[in-house]
Structures are given as structure tokens and as C-alpha cells.
Scaffold this active site. Structure first.
Site, mmCIF file in Angstrom:
data_model
loop_
_atom_site.group_PDB
_atom_site.id
_atom_site.type_symbol
_atom_site.label_atom_id
_atom_site.label_comp_id
_atom_site.label_asym_id
_atom_site.label_seq_id
_atom_site.Cartn_x
_atom_site.Cartn_y
_atom_site.Cartn_z
ATOM 1 N N ASP A 183 0.921 -1.605 0.003
ATOM 2 C CA ASP A 183 -0.046 -0.107 0.257
ATOM 3 C C ASP A 183 1.079 1.115 0.358
ATOM 4 O O ASP A 183 2.087 1.154 -0.014
ATOM 5 C CB ASP A 183 -0.873 -0.219 1.160
ATOM 6 C CG ASP A 183 -2.639 0.289 0.982
ATOM 7 O OD1 ASP A 183 -2.365 2.074 0.772
ATOM 8 O OD2 ASP A 183 -3.391 -0.208 0.887
ATOM 9 N N HIS A 288 -3.700 3.102 -4.701
ATOM 10 C CA HIS A 288 -2.856 2.366 -2.962
ATOM 11 C C HIS A 288 -0.809 2.403 -3.524
ATOM 12 O O HIS A 288 -1.048 1.557 -3.175
ATOM 13 C CB HIS A 288 -3.327 1.854 -2.542
ATOM 14 C CG HIS A 288 -4.894 2.058 -2.072
ATOM 15 N ND1 HIS A 288 -4.005 2.594 -0.634
ATOM 16 C CD2 HIS A 288 -6.031 2.011 -2.111
ATOM 17 C CE1 HIS A 288 -6.128 3.488 -0.325
ATOM 18 N NE2 HIS A 288 -6.946 2.599 -1.042
ATOM 19 N N GLU A 348 -9.854 2.913 -3.995
ATOM 20 C CA GLU A 348 -10.194 4.002 -3.400
ATOM 21 C C GLU A 348 -9.019 4.967 -4.901
ATOM 22 O O GLU A 348 -7.587 5.394 -4.453
ATOM 23 C CB GLU A 348 -9.776 3.770 -2.454
ATOM 24 C CG GLU A 348 -10.929 3.614 -1.353
ATOM 25 C CD GLU A 348 -10.440 4.064 0.247
ATOM 26 O OE1 GLU A 348 -10.802 4.228 0.848
ATOM 27 O OE2 GLU A 348 -9.058 3.543 0.372
#
Length: 764
Positions: A183, A288, A348
Site C-alpha cells: 500500500d 494505493h 479508492e
């Protein structure tokens, strides 16, 4: 002589009953018999076929470590414990414990290790070491996917800690380990072709997540929130993050992190497979991915990279070299993880860079895509095609729905604010794994898991067709570690919630009974204590965060953990081992700020639990409005992106909505700031309880008085407070903001514990 026989029978019956009520997950069918099998000093574990050798060795190792029992595996069919295979439902097993020893027959290897999980619990739950109650069990799983997810990017966990977690998963028949390895905050897996991913990407200057953990350690008197000293690449780790007395904002003098070598990965995979657990690696992309983008040039749209308003710079799907880079990584990952599934993340993703990137816009034109959402879907499909050619099936978070879902991907549904995602995916013919943020995210520091909401969660809703329900392959709990820096904190957040997840995933609905599970939980906590596993003491009950009284108040505390003691203070200090011991109800006649805390038998403290008792006069009703009132309330939506309830009305007004209850009106989404107004029609004088649940922040005022203050960014959290009110109309104003989630609920309860009907109490 007769008396001795009676006593022995009573002891045997108690031992049988103890094991019977305590096994988790509950077996599909169990017949408990009087008597116990006393294992010999040197136990022989026989395996009938060579493919069961590792299972036999796993059982021997477990008994040695967990009970001090001496056991040896041997080939053949003759032994104190006998393992064999017989065709049946996948994952099923039959276990018989009688005076001849232990017979365990599995339909496959997974069935055998599930039976071993039951044997481990029977031994641990026994009142006498080396004894197991006579029982005959026929058992099989409800779902094939019974999972747990651990994020090792935000905070790193060692090989030993990961293996300890896997061993506990096996104890509860959890068979899928979703391992979040990369991440923005850390790259944790060695990729030999790109060594900078771990040489640089696995280490960081302490960030705001580390600072928050250090502050929480101070504010909550909790050493488990301090970063371990062995996670630093310096002999002098920074005191700000490893010492509770240090100043949290001091300048770091070393780097935090860690990573797994490829040999580490192979060892963990082998350890898990021995216990019947398959590992699903997650390499999150195209978002990410900052820990890689910062260390290799040309992966993003522009040279400037970092954080936007919410998320980080993503990969650039307009550049061909990005796909070469990703394929190279997956080649090495696939070689390490033999299971058929891998996870690509896909959640995201910032798209503002893509909107102004010439390469991305050219890709959109060349591929005939409509927009950046379809560009993301195109990127995901390209990677999925590659993974499929490598013999792997791809899983992604439910954002992979946006822009178009392929026919072969599996979806992890996590966004509770997209409730129709499961309907869309299953209607499309794709598989779904349930892991909605509420109640299956076990990570939030300010949320105490509601075991009943987990246990009774509906995984196969009636609204879905029978064909759609077949595409629901299981459920998993997720643990994100932004605020979980240690092994102790991980297990504390993991248990006992995971016992509820385990039974939800394994036991057929018709066999489940929450009251029965709740009774068995006490034995499970004793077992975890015996294993030295930190766990969250079940919620202290009998009071609210704010308790109102008019004349006298009474603090009554109950705790389901029979091993725990409760201590308290009233002067604002943290309860410790010398603080007063709670032994029974405490009466107060003045405002008193209690702080409660449970302690385990070794004196290990649990969370601080405030219980403020406030002496109040009744709030008098407001004057009746001149015009007649209508049922319900008015919710006003502001396009608000902030994090303070007081500022909501400074944002652009979107519209008014008539609602029958406190809720997020249908059609309200995106940036949400709600102001809900109206009147509360109180039926009688009394002290009323207000339970306000929100994700993110909220507060409730009555007649201008703050009653519930839940005003902060957070995961779903319920704050329960009280207010003394006279009969009649009281002006109500509730505010709510949503940063990234979407949940709002208010329950109003009278002195008798009855929840009031919204149709009876709300007016506008």
C-alpha cells in the site's frame, strides 16, 4: 461407595457439559456421551495415507505446544488417534472420541484439519489436561470461503506473528487468509527484479498514523499502541513512538518498517497450507501504489506524486511500461503463492491526474472508452487477462464494478453505502465475498464490535434469486492496521469478534442460536486466556456514556468475562491495579465522572470506559407551535466535505427532505452534511436514553443542550447518552457528516427500556 460414584458421575457430566457449550463454531451435529478419554503419556497419531502426514504432524505440534502433551505421528491405521479419508461433502469430517481413542475421518485434507481444530478445542476446554469428553460429531461447513484479512502495509507484523495468527485461524476453521502486502505506507514483499520496492519502499519516516498511535498510547494508557522497537532500522529507535512518556511530535531519528523475503513467504505459505489455510496475496493497483511509484520513475502520469485530498497518486494506465512493471511483479508473486486466487485491490483510485494526463486521454480515445471510470475498468481487465493466462483468478474490491465488470472476476463487497453491489455482481453471474465495513471491519479504535450484529448477519438475503445466492461464496473479517501497531493490539481487536465470524461462516443458519453462542463465549475466553492471547473484554454493560438522574443515580456494571475484574476512578485518573474494585452497585447523589476498566487475571488492563453520572433537572417543553405539526422531521442536505458538525451549514445547500426517522435520505450521497430538525414529542416525564450511531461524525442537541457528542471522523460508532425530559414537545437538532462511509441512526429509549416508535415521537 455410592457417594463416590455420584461425585465421579457429576464431575464427568460437568466436563461434558463444559465442552458441549463451548465449542466454536458450533458443529452441525454432536452427540455427547458420559465419560472421558484419558490420553496416554505418549500419544500416537496414525495417518492412513501419505497426504495426511502433515496434518498428523500439525496435530502433534499443537497438542505439545498448547497442552504439553507428547504426541508422535506415524504411518498406518493403528494409534491412539487415527486419521483417514472417506469421500463426502467438501470440508466435512466425522469425529468420534470413545474408550478406544479418537477416530477422525475427513472428506478431504480440509475436512481433516477442521476436525483437528475441534480436537484442539476439546483438549483446551477440558477441565483436566489430557482428557477429552466422549462425543460423536458429524460436521461440514456452510461456506467454502471463511476468511480473515490482515493489512501488513500500514504496520508490519513479523513472520512469527503472522504464523501465530494463522494458527489461531485454524483453531476456528477460518480457511482463507487475505494478506494485504502493499500500500502507500509500505511495500512488504520482496520482488527481486525491483529491489528498491523493499530497500526503500518498506521503510518510512514515522507518519501521522504512527503519531496517532503514540498519542493514543498516552491518552488511553495503553502500551499496546506503541510501535515495537524491533521494527526500526536503527539501533536507537525514536523514543517518540516506543516510549509512552516521550513527546509524540518529536523528530524521528530512524525509519520504521520491515518486509518479507521470498523465503519468508514460502515458509508462511507452507505453514498455512499444513493447517488447511490458503493465502490470497493482495497487490493493490492502480491506486494505493505510492510505495512503488515513489521509488521507480515513470509509473505515474506526472513527476509530482503524493497525496491528494483523500488518496494518493495512482499508476498511469496510459503508459505501456506501467503494465510491464505490474506484470513483472505478478510473475514473482504468483510463483510464491500456489492458491488459485489473487487480489488486485482496485479501490479508492484518484482520477484527477488521469483527467489531465495526455497519455491517459489518448488511451481513452484509442480504446473507445467513455471516461476515467472505464479507463480504470480497462486497466483492471488488462491485468485480469494476464492473471488468468497465468492460471489465477482475480478478486477486487467492489469498486471494480465501476466502469464495467468482467465475467470472471470475484468481488469483495466492503462499501456499506453501495448496498446494491451484491445484487449487481450476482446478477452479472460473478461471485461475491461478504466483508462489509459494518460489521466486519474489526479495525476501528473507537468501535466495539457488536457480536450479535456479526453473528446474525444475513449473508444470503431473500431478495436474491436462488441462482444469485449460489454466487455468494463466503464471508471474511478485515483488519486494517493504521491504528494497530502491535501483535497485542491485533489480537485484542481480533477476539472475541472473530469467534462470531467463525460461527457465521461455518454453522448452518438453522443450527445457530445467539443465546447459545453467548453462553459458549465464556469458555472460549478462558481458552484464549490459557493460550496467552490478548482479547477485548466483552462490553461492560448496565450504563451509558452519559447517565442522567434527577435525585439519585446508580452505577451497575455487568461483564460477561468471568475472569475479569473491574476497577474504577472518579477523579479523572486512569484506573490501575490499585484503584477501587467494583463489587456491586454504587449510588451517587451528585455529578460523578466514573472511569471504568476491566483487568484480566494477570492484571492486564483493558480499554478505559467513561460513565459520567450527571445530576439534572428536567428540561421543560417548548411552547407549542401555532400551526399544526406533521409527522416526521426535516433533513437539510449541505454539500459538505469537512469534519466538524458546527461547520455544515457553511457549505452549499443541496435541498430539504421530509423523513420519518433519523436517517440519510434516499438520493443523498457524495459529500454529505445533514441538519435534521423538528420536535421530539416526549410521552411522559423521565430520563430518556439516546443511542446515536454514525459513520462518520454526528451530534444531537435537545432544546439547544448537547445530549450526544459523536463529532469526529470515525468508523461506525454508537454513542449512548441520557437526558431528563418533561412530557411535551422538545426542539431537536441533529447534525451529521460523512467523510467516506454513510451510516446514521438514532434510537430513543424510555426508562423501562422500551424503544420509542419514530412515528409517535417525531414532529415538524
Amino acid at each position: 461407595m455410592k457417594r463416590i460414584i455420584v461425585i465421579l458421575l457429576a464431575a464427568a457430566t460437568f466436563a461434558v457439559a463444559h465442552a458441549q457449550v463451548s465449542l466454536v463454531p458450533k458443529p452441525q451435529k454432536a452427540v455427547w456421551n458420559e465419560g472421558e478419554y484419558r490420553m496416554p503419556e505418549a500419544i500416537s497419531v496414525a495417518y492412513a495415507s501419505a497426504n495426511l502426514q502433515k496434518a498428523a504432524q500439525y496435530l502433534c505440534t499443537s497438542w505439545q505446544k498448547e497442552g504439553g502433551l507428547s504426541a508422535t505421528a506415524k504411518a498406518g491405521r493403528q494409534g491412539d488417534v487415527r486419521l483417514s479419508l472417506k469421500k463426502g461433502k467438501a470440508g466435512s469430517y466425522r469425529l468420534v472420541v470413545d474408550d478406544k481413542g479418537v477416530e477422525l475421518v475427513g472428506a478431504d485434507y480440509e475436512g481433516i484439519v477442521s476436525g483437528i481444530a475441534t480436537l484442539r478445542q476439546l483438549a483446551l476446554l477440558s477441565e483436566h489436561d489430557g482428557h477429552m469428553p466422549f462425543v460423536s460429531i458429524s460436521d461440514a461447513p456452510r461456506f467454502g470461503w471463511r476468511g480473515f484479512h490482515l493489512d501488513c502495509s500500514r504496520h508490519f507484523f513479523t513472520v512469527k506473528e503472522v504464523e501465530e495468527l494463522i494458527n489461531l485461524m485454524a483453531l476456528y476453521k477460518i480457511n482463507r487468509f487475505h494478506w494485504h502486502l502493499t500500500d502507500d505506507q509500505g511495500w512488504r514483499i520482496e520482488i527481486k527484479k525491483y529491489p528498491l520496492l523493499t530497500e526503500r519502499g518498506a521503510w518510512r519516516i514515522p507518519n501521522n498514523q504512527d503519531t496517532i498511535c503514540a498519542k493514543q498510547a498516552l491518552e488511553t494508557d495503553n502500551i499496546d499502541m506503541l510501535l515495537p522497537r524491533d521494527r526500526w532500522n536503527s539501533t536507537s529507535p525514536n523514543e517518540a513512538f516506543t516510549s509512552q512518556s516521550a513527546v509524540a511530535e518529536s523528530r524521528p531519528s530512524s525509519l520504521y518498517g520491515g518486509y518479507y523475503t521470498q523465503d519468508d513467504i514460502r515458509a508462511i505459505v507452507a505453514y498455512a497450507r499444513e493447517r488447511g489455510i490458503e493465502i490470497v496475496p493482495e497487490i493493490d493497483m492502480p491506486g494505493h501504489f505510492l510505495s512503488a511509484i515513489e521509488n521507480y520513475d515513470g509509473l505515474s502520469c506526472f513527476e509530482e506524486v503524493g497525496w491528494g485530498e483523500w488518496f494518493t497518486t495512482p499508476l498511469c494506465p496510459g503508459k505501456d511500461k506501467v503494465f510491464d512493471f505490474c506484470r513483472d511483479i505478478w510473475d514473482e508473486v504468483i510463483a510464491l503463492f500456489p492458491y488459485e486466487y489473487v487480489h488486485i485491490g482496485g479501490d479508492e483510485v484518484r482520477k484527477d491526474n488521469w483527467e489531465r494526463c495526455p497519455d491517459c486521454q489518448r488511451r481513452i480515445r484509442e480504446q473507445g472508452l467513455k471516461d476515467e471510470f472505464e479507463l480504470q475498468a480497462w486497466f483492471i481487465h488488462q491485468m485480469e487477462n494476464y492473471l488468468n493466462k497465468k492460471g489465477r483468478k482475480m478478486i477486487g474490491w467492489d469498486e471494480i464494478l465501476e466502469g464495467g465488470l468482467s465475467k470472471t472476476s470475484t468481488v469483495s463487497w466492503w462499501r456499506t453505502w453501495v448496498p446494491d453491489a451484491v445484487d449487481q455482481v450476482t446478477a452479472h453471474g460473478n461471485d461475491v465475498i461478504y466483508c462489509p465495513g459494518s460489521p466486519f471491519y474489526l479495525s476501528s479504535p473507537d468501535v466495539v464490535p457488536n457480536l450479535r450484529s456479526i453473528y446474525e448477519y444475513e449473508l444470503q438475503p431473500a431478495r436474491l434469486s436462488a441462482k444469485q445466492r449460489q454466487h455468494i461464496i463466503g464471508v471474511q473479517a478485515n483488519m486494517w492496521t493504521e491504528w494497530i501497531p502491535t501483535r497485542e493490539r491485533m489480537f485484542y481487536m481480533f477476539f472475541p469478534a472473530m469467534t462470531a465470524v467463525a460461527e457465521l461462516a461455518w454453522t448452518m443458519p438453522e443450527q445457530k442460536d445467539y443465546a447459545d453462542y453467548d453462553r459458549r463465549l465464556s469458555g472460549q475466553l478462558s481458552m484464549l486466556h490459557r493460550l496467552g492471547i490478548p482479547y477485548r473484554t466483552p462490553t461492560l454493560e448496565g450504563f451509558s456514556s452519559v447517565n442522567a438522574f434527577v435525585h439519585e443515580g446508580t452505577l451497575s456494571v455487568t461483564c460477561k468475562d468471568q475472569l475479569a475484574t473491574v476497577r474504577y476512578t472518579t477523579d479523572g485518573t486512569f484506573p490501575n491495579s490499585s484503584s477501587p474494585l467494583y463489587t456491586g452497585p454504587i449510588t451517587v447523589d451528585q455529578t460523578t465522572p466514573f472511569i471504568l476498566r476491566a483487568f484480566n487475571p494477570e492484571g492486564r488492563p483493558d480499554a478505559l470506559v467513561p460513565a459520567t453520572f450527571v445530576k439534572q433537572g428536567y428540561l421543560e417543553p417548548v411552547a407549542s407551535p401555532a400551526s399544526p405539526l406533521a409527522p416526521g422531521l426535516i433533513a437539510t442536505w449541505y454539500e459538505y466535505g469537512g469534519q466538524k458538525c458546527a461547520d455544515i451549514t457553511t457549505a452549499p445547500l443541496k435541498g430539504d427532505y421530509a423523513v420519518t426517522d433519523v436517517c440519510i435520505p434516499e438520493g443523498v450521497k457524495g459529500k454529505i452534511g445533514l441538519v435534521v430538525k423538528g420536535y421530539l414529542n416526549v410521552p411522559a416525564d423521565g430520563v430518556y436514553t439516546f443511542a446515536l450511531m454514525s459513520d462518520d461524525g454526528s451530534w444531537l442537541k435537545i432544546d439547544g443542550n448537547m445530549v450526544v457528542d459523536n463529532d469526529r471522523p470515525q468508523s461506525p460508532h454508537e454513542e449512548v447518552c441520557q437526558q431528563a425530559l418533561r412530557q411535551g414537545l422538545h426542539y431537536l437538532e441533529l447534525r451529521y457528516f460523512d467523510s467516506n462511509g454513510g451510516m446514521l441512526r438514532l434510537h430513543v429509549v424510555d426508562e423501562q427500556g422500551n424503544r420509542l416508535n419514530p412515528a409517535d415521537i417525531y414532529r415538524h
